[in-house]
Scaffold this motif. Structure first.
Motif, short mmCIF file in Angstrom:
data_model
loop_
_atom_site.label_atom_id
_atom_site.label_comp_id
_atom_site.label_asym_id
_atom_site.label_seq_id
_atom_site.Cartn_x
_atom_site.Cartn_y
_atom_site.Cartn_z
N ASP A 61 0.84 -1.21 0.00
CA ASP A 61 0.00 0.00 0.00
C ASP A 61 0.87 1.26 0.00
OD1 ASP A 61 -2.34 -1.52 0.15
OD2 ASP A 61 -2.36 -1.47 2.35
N ALA A 62 1.85 1.26 0.89
CA ALA A 62 2.74 2.43 1.00
C ALA A 62 3.52 2.64 -0.29
CB ALA A 62 3.69 2.26 2.18
N CYS A 63 3.98 1.54 -0.89
CA CYS A 63 4.82 1.63 -2.08
C CYS A 63 4.03 1.93 -3.35
CB CYS A 63 5.64 0.35 -2.24
SG CYS A 63 6.95 0.19 -1.01
N SER A 64 2.74 2.11 -3.22
CA SER A 64 1.96 2.57 -4.37
C SER A 64 1.98 4.09 -4.46
CB SER A 64 0.51 2.07 -4.26
OG SER A 64 -0.15 2.63 -3.14
N HIS A 65 2.70 4.73 -3.55
CA HIS A 65 2.85 6.19 -3.53
C HIS A 65 4.34 6.54 -3.44
CE1 HIS A 65 -1.49 6.66 -2.64
NE2 HIS A 65 -1.32 5.58 -1.88
N PRO A 66 4.73 7.74 -3.87
CA PRO A 66 6.12 8.18 -3.68
C PRO A 66 6.46 8.21 -2.19
CG PRO A 66 4.97 9.63 -5.20
CD PRO A 66 3.92 8.74 -4.60
N LEU A 67 7.71 7.87 -1.87
CA LEU A 67 8.13 7.76 -0.48
C LEU A 67 9.21 8.78 -0.14
CD1 LEU A 67 8.46 3.86 -0.30
CD2 LEU A 67 6.50 5.25 0.41
N VAL A 68 9.23 9.17 1.13
CA VAL A 68 10.31 9.99 1.68
C VAL A 68 10.89 9.22 2.85
CG1 VAL A 68 10.99 12.24 2.59
CG2 VAL A 68 8.97 12.05 1.11
N CYS A 69 12.19 8.95 2.82
CA CYS A 69 12.75 8.11 3.88
C CYS A 69 14.20 8.48 4.17
CB CYS A 69 12.65 6.64 3.51
SG CYS A 69 13.51 6.22 2.00
N MET A 70 14.77 7.77 5.15
CA MET A 70 16.16 7.94 5.52
C MET A 70 17.07 7.43 4.40
SD MET A 70 16.17 9.10 8.68
CE MET A 70 15.07 9.21 10.11
N PRO A 71 18.32 7.87 4.36
CA PRO A 71 19.25 7.38 3.35
C PRO A 71 19.76 5.98 3.67
CG PRO A 71 20.36 8.94 4.79
CD PRO A 71 18.90 8.94 5.19
N PRO A 72 20.31 5.28 2.69
CA PRO A 72 20.91 3.96 2.95
C PRO A 72 21.99 4.06 4.03
CG PRO A 72 20.73 4.35 0.60
CD PRO A 72 20.40 5.65 1.27
N GLY A 73 22.13 2.98 4.81
CA GLY A 73 23.12 2.97 5.87
C GLY A 73 22.55 3.29 7.23
N THR A 74 21.29 3.74 7.27
CA THR A 74 20.63 4.00 8.55
C THR A 74 19.82 2.77 8.94
OG1 THR A 74 18.74 5.00 7.40
CG2 THR A 74 20.48 6.48 8.12
N GLY A 75 19.55 2.64 10.24
CA GLY A 75 18.84 1.47 10.72
C GLY A 75 17.43 1.36 10.16
N LEU A 76 16.69 2.49 10.14
CA LEU A 76 15.32 2.48 9.62
C LEU A 76 15.29 2.08 8.14
CD1 LEU A 76 13.74 5.68 11.20
CD2 LEU A 76 13.24 3.32 11.76
N ARG A 77 16.23 2.62 7.39
CA ARG A 77 16.27 2.30 5.95
C ARG A 77 16.60 0.83 5.74
NH1 ARG A 77 16.99 5.19 1.16
NH2 ARG A 77 16.91 3.68 -0.54
N THR A 78 17.48 0.29 6.58
CA THR A 78 17.83 -1.12 6.45
C THR A 78 16.63 -2.02 6.70
OG1 THR A 78 20.12 -0.68 7.11
CG2 THR A 78 19.36 -2.95 7.28
N VAL A 79 15.86 -1.72 7.75
CA VAL A 79 14.64 -2.49 8.02
C VAL A 79 13.69 -2.39 6.83
CG1 VAL A 79 12.58 -2.65 9.47
CG2 VAL A 79 14.81 -2.22 10.52
N PHE A 80 13.52 -1.19 6.31
CA PHE A 80 12.59 -0.98 5.20
C PHE A 80 13.08 -1.70 3.94
CE2 PHE A 80 10.88 1.59 1.66
CZ PHE A 80 9.53 1.44 1.93
N ASP A 81 14.35 -1.55 3.60
CA ASP A 81 14.88 -2.19 2.40
C ASP A 81 14.81 -3.71 2.49
OD1 ASP A 81 15.37 0.24 1.25
OD2 ASP A 81 17.53 0.24 1.62
N ASP A 82 15.11 -4.25 3.68
CA ASP A 82 15.04 -5.70 3.86
C ASP A 82 13.61 -6.21 3.66
OD1 ASP A 82 17.73 -5.71 4.37
OD2 ASP A 82 17.56 -6.06 6.53
N ALA A 83 12.64 -5.46 4.18
CA ALA A 83 11.25 -5.86 4.02
C ALA A 83 10.83 -5.81 2.55
CB ALA A 83 10.34 -4.96 4.86
N CYS A 84 11.26 -4.77 1.84
CA CYS A 84 10.95 -4.67 0.41
C CYS A 84 11.55 -5.83 -0.36
CB CYS A 84 11.46 -3.34 -0.14
SG CYS A 84 10.54 -1.89 0.41
N ALA A 85 12.80 -6.18 -0.04
CA ALA A 85 13.46 -7.28 -0.73
C ALA A 85 12.75 -8.60 -0.46
CB ALA A 85 14.92 -7.37 -0.29
N ALA A 86 12.31 -8.80 0.79
CA ALA A 86 11.63 -10.04 1.15
C ALA A 86 10.30 -10.20 0.43
CB ALA A 86 11.41 -10.09 2.66
N GLN A 87 9.64 -9.08 0.16
CA GLN A 87 8.34 -9.14 -0.51
C GLN A 87 8.43 -8.90 -2.01
OE1 GLN A 87 4.99 -7.22 1.33
NE2 GLN A 87 5.92 -7.24 3.36
#
Length: 306
Positions: free
Chosen positions: A186-212
């Protein structure tokens, strides 16, 4: 050969730049260059290749780096040993902090530590979480406040300060604001604003995107939660933040937990060794500073670019 020359040599070797090394040791670039030249004359060999924009170690420089680090560590150990005997803690503690961090208990801990131990020189540096963790492993930082995804980085001791799920945050009128449940897709059906790579939040988010198998449409990146919230409030994208961050901006944004991301984003203090009595003491002050706010619901929102 003087200890300060070895300190400047190590600083240039690690920063790979004379200007940044000079900022790190708090003297002019010309002063660093002059001391390095004097050290090279004493050793009878050039330690750095200065022919390119990035300074690199020569063969002699590579051979000298670890002994120089060992000599500096031994000198610090002498002062620490005497300090422990006399109950007077001296030396230096270098602390790392994620960029844009606003966790005030850390600042409270630094202030109380400085008041109790004025003989210790404190340095505070900002960077991305992954770089901070590597600096702690390398020994260039004594401890650091970093963001991590689910688990503490390997090889480091840690104190977990915040353990939260990811949220998105949107302004009133956004299509997601009317939803009761929001998933990653749902979230990824819209443009996103997030932390840059290398941050903990971005890592959690990127890992979840990769898993799905989701490719996130990241429109904008910012290191500070305030900037991410401001961009989202202006309709430039859906903010990806931690729970406490998102709810902190409740006057402007609606916080919506991502139901299908259960991996937590952590904010942790990490360190490699407590042989340094000043580090042990600073950790004690950190524990005291964070225990108070934790009794009242945690260390607070807007915990920086984890």
């Amino acid at each position: 050969m003087e200890l300060r020359q070895l300190e400047y040599f190590v600083a240039v070797a690690e920063e790979r730049n004379f200007t940044r090394a000079a900022e790190r040791v708090h003297i002019s670039q010309s002063g660093v260059s002059a001391q390095i030249r004097q050290l090279e004359r004493e050793l009878g060999a050039e330690l750095f290749d200065r022919s390119a924009r990035t300074v690199t170690l020569t063969v002699a420089g590579k051979a000298a780096l670890e002994p120089a680090r060992a000599a500096l560590a031994a000198a610090r150990a002498v002062g620490q040993a005497v300090g422990e005997v006399t109950d007077l803690i001296r030396g230096r503690v270098t602390v790392g902090m994620v960029s844009g961090c606003t966790v005030t208990p850390l600042f409270d801990a630094l202030a109380s530590f400085r008041g109790a131990h004025p003989g210790v020189e404190l340095s505070l540096l900002e960077d991305r979480s992954d770089r901070l963790a590597e600096a702690v492993r390398a020994g260039t930082l004594d401890l650091a406040l970093i963001g991590a995804a689910a688990a503490v980085p390997e090889g480091l001791d840690a104190l977990t300060l915040i353990d939260e799920r990811l949220c998105v945050a949107v302004p009133a009128g956004h299509p997601l604001a009317r939803r009761r449940r929001v998933t990653l897709r749902d979230a990824c059906s819209h443009p996103l604003v997030c932390m840059p790579p290398g941050t903990g939040l971005r890592t959690v988010f990127d890992d979840a995107c990769a898993a799905q198998g989701v490719r996130p449409p990241i429109a904008l990146e910012a290191s500070a939660p305030d900037a991410i919230a401001d961009l989202a409030a202006r309709g430039l994208g859906v903010a990806v933040l931690s729970d406490s961050m998102a709810r902190h901006y409740g006057d402007r944004l609606t916080a919506l937990p991502l139901d299908d991301i259960t991996t937590p984003a952590l904010l942790v203090l990490v360190w490699r060794s407590t042989h340094n009595p000043a580090v042990r003491e600073l950790l004690r002050h950190c524990g005291q500073a964070f225990s108070g706010p934790a009794d009242q619901g945690g260390p607070g929102p807007a915990a920086g670019s984890r």
